[in-house]
Design an enzyme around this catalytic site. Structure first.
Site, PDB file in Angstrom:
ATOM      1  N   TYR A   1      46.346  22.073  39.488  1.00  0.00           N
ATOM      2  CA  TYR A   1      45.721  23.525  39.625  1.00  0.00           C
ATOM      3  C   TYR A   1      44.311  23.313  38.740  1.00  0.00           C
ATOM      4  O   TYR A   1      43.099  23.801  39.287  1.00  0.00           O
ATOM      5  CB  TYR A   1      46.612  24.569  38.881  1.00  0.00           C
ATOM      6  CG  TYR A   1      46.002  25.955  38.941  1.00  0.00           C
ATOM      7  CD1 TYR A   1      46.370  26.881  39.930  1.00  0.00           C
ATOM      8  CD2 TYR A   1      45.262  26.407  37.782  1.00  0.00           C
ATOM      9  CE1 TYR A   1      45.659  28.021  39.946  1.00  0.00           C
ATOM     10  CE2 TYR A   1      44.633  27.741  37.849  1.00  0.00           C
ATOM     11  CZ  TYR A   1      44.981  28.627  38.829  1.00  0.00           C
ATOM     12  OH  TYR A   1      44.316  29.624  38.906  1.00  0.00           O
TER      13      TYR A   1
ATOM     14  N   SER B   1      38.676  29.496  37.937  1.00  0.00           N
ATOM     15  CA  SER B   1      39.434  29.985  36.867  1.00  0.00           C
ATOM     16  C   SER B   1      38.716  29.531  35.557  1.00  0.00           C
ATOM     17  O   SER B   1      37.894  28.773  35.677  1.00  0.00           O
ATOM     18  CB  SER B   1      40.842  29.264  36.855  1.00  0.00           C
ATOM     19  OG  SER B   1      41.590  29.607  35.896  1.00  0.00           O
TER      20      SER B   1
HETATM   21  P1  NAD Z   1      48.407  36.460  43.669  1.00  0.00           P
HETATM   22  O1  NAD Z   1      49.508  35.419  43.851  1.00  0.00           O
HETATM   23  O2  NAD Z   1      48.877  37.933  43.464  1.00  0.00           O
HETATM   24  O3  NAD Z   1      47.674  36.396  44.895  1.00  0.00           O
HETATM   25  C1  NAD Z   1      47.330  35.168  45.751  1.00  0.00           C
HETATM   26  C2  NAD Z   1      47.486  35.695  47.215  1.00  0.00           C
HETATM   27  O4  NAD Z   1      47.100  34.339  48.096  1.00  0.00           O
HETATM   28  C3  NAD Z   1      48.852  35.834  47.619  1.00  0.00           C
HETATM   29  O5  NAD Z   1      48.977  36.924  48.208  1.00  0.00           O
HETATM   30  C4  NAD Z   1      49.343  34.808  48.618  1.00  0.00           C
HETATM   31  O6  NAD Z   1      50.278  34.992  49.518  1.00  0.00           O
HETATM   32  C5  NAD Z   1      47.936  34.341  49.006  1.00  0.00           C
HETATM   33  N1  NAD Z   1      48.029  32.960  49.568  1.00  0.00           N
HETATM   34  C6  NAD Z   1      48.614  31.632  48.751  1.00  0.00           C
HETATM   35  N2  NAD Z   1      48.487  30.754  49.658  1.00  0.00           N
HETATM   36  C7  NAD Z   1      47.957  31.086  50.701  1.00  0.00           C
HETATM   37  C8  NAD Z   1      47.257  30.295  51.954  1.00  0.00           C
HETATM   38  N3  NAD Z   1      47.680  29.114  51.989  1.00  0.00           N
HETATM   39  N4  NAD Z   1      46.633  31.066  52.737  1.00  0.00           N
HETATM   40  C9  NAD Z   1      46.383  32.291  52.622  1.00  0.00           C
HETATM   41  N5  NAD Z   1      46.811  33.075  51.653  1.00  0.00           N
HETATM   42  C10 NAD Z   1      47.609  32.541  50.665  1.00  0.00           C
HETATM   43  O7  NAD Z   1      47.394  35.779  42.486  1.00  0.00           O
HETATM   44  P2  NAD Z   1      46.193  36.216  41.936  1.00  0.00           P
HETATM   45  O8  NAD Z   1      46.323  36.366  40.602  1.00  0.00           O
HETATM   46  O9  NAD Z   1      45.442  37.376  42.613  1.00  0.00           O
HETATM   47  O10 NAD Z   1      45.280  34.729  42.383  1.00  0.00           O
HETATM   48  C11 NAD Z   1      44.024  35.007  42.888  1.00  0.00           C
HETATM   49  C12 NAD Z   1      43.164  33.935  42.821  1.00  0.00           C
HETATM   50  O11 NAD Z   1      42.921  34.081  41.259  1.00  0.00           O
HETATM   51  C13 NAD Z   1      43.990  32.561  42.783  1.00  0.00           C
HETATM   52  O12 NAD Z   1      42.905  31.752  43.447  1.00  0.00           O
HETATM   53  C14 NAD Z   1      44.211  32.209  41.394  1.00  0.00           C
HETATM   54  O13 NAD Z   1      44.058  30.789  41.523  1.00  0.00           O
HETATM   55  C15 NAD Z   1      43.045  32.877  40.844  1.00  0.00           C
HETATM   56  N6  NAD Z   1      43.132  33.206  39.373  1.00  0.00           N
HETATM   57  C16 NAD Z   1      44.520  33.579  38.839  1.00  0.00           C
HETATM   58  C17 NAD Z   1      44.566  33.966  37.623  1.00  0.00           C
HETATM   59  C18 NAD Z   1      45.745  34.593  36.980  1.00  0.00           C
HETATM   60  O14 NAD Z   1      45.878  34.646  35.829  1.00  0.00           O
HETATM   61  N7  NAD Z   1      46.375  35.315  37.963  1.00  0.00           N
HETATM   62  C19 NAD Z   1      43.848  33.282  36.628  1.00  0.00           C
HETATM   63  C20 NAD Z   1      42.533  32.846  37.043  1.00  0.00           C
HETATM   64  C21 NAD Z   1      42.334  32.468  38.517  1.00  0.00           C
END
Ligand code: NAD
Length: 262
Positions: free
Chosen positions: A157, A143
């Protein structure tokens, strides 16, 4: 096609970045193992891939579990014969995650288990599979908070994502001569459920956007495009990178919306 004859495993594939990447990787010829704990969403991702004429399989695994991580990799090799692309993308952002004084140990522990240990376990079991396949690409979702501090704290986080970035660099060096590349995708703030649930008022969203030179949130499909590049041979000389896809966020000192440029 950019990923023809490749097998990819994507964690967190039930929604957001993971689903967008699963659809895009499949569209580009990869067979995709979609891993999640959300079975409904995961199965839906696979159904969408079949609708667009691709190949995929859903596997339920909690990435924080050693057994789950081992079994998801075994499933990929059993189902599609090999594994060459490992996208460790699953992550959580817990509402009670705040500063060091107020954050409960349980919140710290669960965040680390999923976001950091989950990536470690994915690599622990996934990298040997990539070695068996003759090489491949690992993409770990970190991130922008792995690079920049924020005044609205989510200490667990942030620390977990810093760990993902540091671990990615070291893995890249260790495996550089084995035809295995390891890169970190560093998304900026995205219009996904995860962040929109956290920034739950328009005021909070606008406050966050002050820091983004482009003045908008990123979209999951924009992260998927970057992941596709890192997964494909087009990035053949890129390893150990912190690949920022953030609308200019980490380049900015003062953004166009701010009054002074001192
Ligand atoms: P999201 O919540 O839409 O997707 C995350 C997915 O991970 C979900 O489907 C959830 O069920 C799954 N998950 C959670 N815990 C789990 C586990 N223990 N085992 C298996 N699956 C699990 O969020 P996103 O935005 O698509 O996030 C994806 C990645 O991007 C994450 O690592 C998040 O930290 C990172 N990220 C997101 C953002 C943002 O602004 N959304 C910014 C920077 C980084």
């Amino acid at each position: 096609m950019r990923l023809s004859d490749r097998v990819a495993l994507i964690t967190g594939a039930a929604s957001g970045i993971g689903r967008a990447a699963a659809l895009l990787f499949a569209e580009n010829g990869a067979a995709v193992v979609a891993v999640d704990v959300d079975d409904t969403g995961g199965e839906e991702t696979v159904a969408l891939i079949y609708q667009q004429g691709g190949h995929a399989s859903y596997f339920h695994a909690d990435v924080a579990s050693s057994d789950g991580s081992q079994q998801m990799v075994e499933h990929a090799e059993k189902k599609f014969g090999k594994l060459q692309i490992l996208f460790n993308n699953a992550g959580i952002m817990l509402g009670e995650d705040a500063d060091a004084i107020t954050t409960e140990e349980a919140i710290w522990d669960r965040t680390m288990e999923v976001n950091l240990k989950g990536v470690f376990l994915g690599c622990k079991y996934g990298i040997p599979a990539l070695q068996r396949a003759g090489g491949g690409s690992v993409i770990n979702t970190a991130s922008f908070v792995a690079i920049l501090g924020a005044a609205t704290p989510q200490i667990a986080y942030t620390a977990s994502k810093g760990g993902v970035l540091a671990m990615t660099r070291e893995l890249a060096i260790i495996h550089a001569r084995q035809n295995i590349r390891v890169n970190a995708l560093c998304p900026g703030p995205l219009k996904t459920k995860m962040l929109m649930d956290y920034l739950d008022t328009e005021e909070k969203r606008q406050r966050r956007l002050v820091h983004v030179p482009m003045g908008r949130f990123g979209e999951a499909h924009e992260m998927a495009q970057a992941a596709l590049f890192l997964a494909s041979d087009e990035s053949s000389y890129i390893t150990g990178a912190d690949f920022s896809v953030d609308g200019g966020l980490t380049a900015a000192y003062v953004t166009p919306d701010e009054p002074t440029a001192l």
